[in-house]
Scaffold this active site. Sequence first.
Site, short mmCIF file in Angstrom:
data_model
loop_
_atom_site.label_atom_id
_atom_site.label_comp_id
_atom_site.label_asym_id
_atom_site.label_seq_id
_atom_site.Cartn_x
_atom_site.Cartn_y
_atom_site.Cartn_z
N ILE A 100 0.93 -1.35 0.13
CA ILE A 100 0.09 0.04 0.00
C ILE A 100 1.07 1.30 -0.01
CG2 ILE A 100 -2.15 -0.62 1.60
CD1 ILE A 100 -1.17 -0.39 3.88
N GLY A 101 2.23 1.67 0.01
CA GLY A 101 3.40 2.35 -0.01
C GLY A 101 4.39 1.73 -0.02
N GLY A 103 8.62 3.98 -0.02
CA GLY A 103 10.02 4.97 0.11
C GLY A 103 11.29 5.16 0.05
N LYS A 123 5.12 -2.67 7.77
CA LYS A 123 6.41 -1.79 7.39
C LYS A 123 7.89 -2.46 7.72
CE LYS A 123 8.41 2.71 6.90
NZ LYS A 123 8.93 4.61 6.48
N ASP A 216 10.56 15.77 9.68
CA ASP A 216 9.98 15.24 8.44
C ASP A 216 8.68 15.47 8.13
OD1 ASP A 216 9.97 14.98 5.55
OD2 ASP A 216 10.08 12.77 5.79
#
Length: 559
Positions: A100-101, A103, A123, A216
């Site tokens: 789903i993601g 980086g 993650k 961040d």
Amino acid sequence: MTDSSTDNSDELLRDRDRRLEAVIVAFLDACETGKPFDREAILRENPDLADALEAFFAEHDRMQQVAAGISGLPPRQHASTTADARPSGVLGDYELLEQIGAGGMGVVYRARQKTLNRIVALKTIRPERSRDARLVERFRAEAEAAARLQHPNIVQVFDVGEADGLLFYSMQLIEGTTFAELVRDGPLPPRRAAQYVCALAEAVAYAHRQGIVHRDLKPSNILLDEHDRPRISDFGLAKVLEADRDWTRTGQILGTPAYMSPEQAGATKHPVGPATDIYALGAILYELLTGHPPFEGANSMEVLWRVRECEPVRPRRVNRSVPRDLELICLKCLARDPRDRYRNAEALVDDLNRYLEGDPVSASSMSLLGRVVRTLQRSQYDAEFLTWSHMLRHFMWIIGVTHAIVFWLLHTRADRVLPAGWFLGIRLFEFAGMAVVLLFYRKAWYPPQGGAARQLWALWLAYVVGSVTLQVITPYDLRLLYPQYAVLSGMGFVMMGAGYWGFCYVIGGAFLTLAVLMRLEPAWAPLEFGAAWGASLWVLARHLARLGPIVRSGGTSSR
């Protein structure tokens, strides 16, 4: 002193941008033509581009998935690579359902925790990045930092572990949207934006009390849950304040340019700390109020330059519906100097609550006098000029003595006129003396340390050439030459005020005033000119000498 690669940093950055553009063009061409494209090989061949390329690949794949969802067709397949590789369907106690993601450092999956039969977000570090000890430590630190925080506005971490050689952590799965998606349709109502940021500031204040700085914060890291409650995620750059370790390389800039504080972008010597998160909260509030971040540009380097050098456009100039008090709160968060921001996140929460309750806020516009003081205090590129202190002191004596001699010779002659040949000889003596000093201290200034030093040398050379040119094109008359020299000097110092130290504006103004006084009393012009230059160089040398120990220790200066 930095090495020669620093002097060529601009060319290296341009070369990096060219290579990055070439790889992206090749990738898109492969997508269109169906040619194979080995992402992993490209990443190995271009390690300095890895973060940028992985972020691009991840965003490209996400957009392909979005497009597939709209069209009902499966996403187009590209050449596979371990950058896209996922672990097997099971990782420890977790069944991986879908990605789903992604980086630069990690990949996020929707997963089911088998023992508790619950759906979570999992993650993991990217497999090809797990060989980098520094990144592994950063990922571990992210998990540890996030696991320490239990707050309703922070995504909760359930479990931290390692399986099949991969680090991972599981957390709440937030099914809502992100702030980045929220503002695509335009700005939010001001009150709603203030409520969101107030909740985020409470979470940031809690994290700071636990000794953790996020570093961040940005709209894409803020998730809205099913109760319309904002949640902070992604502590990949979090810093534990009391820890001695740091996972950044010296001189490395980490963060997302549009939301980075000036100190993160390298504009000041202030350390990155809690004030950095307050700046980011201001940048998020700015985007919620206006529909775009405080600074934008054609590329990341342009955005970084704007963060370092520019002030944001006031939100009310972009969106007239923004209340003045909320604008003041936003701009106080975005102050270039951390000392001008809120002293802590709790103070930001208090001011936002005052706004929401209709009470006067503590933030106020800086007075004209305050702006002038800040401008005069502003000092940048100190590190590039630290070695100039002794050299400037020698220049001070050479210039001062030279023009004192001119003054003495003028007053010892009955006609009070100095022959042109004598004056030319004295000025040649002045420039020769400075050349000897430059030669003696050549290791302190050659090669020039960065763009700022090169600009100052160009300015100095322009002054010398301009002085000689004036003497050639102007009829020889010291009553005319010295005021012109003073004007030339004043203009040079004004330019230094804009690019280096704000107090140079005062020096430039003094020279311009002196030019007028010299016309009224020309007999004293040589002595006044030499004294003005001597005093100016003494002030500059003292400024650099005072900043030396501070800058070398990595501390802050008066900016």
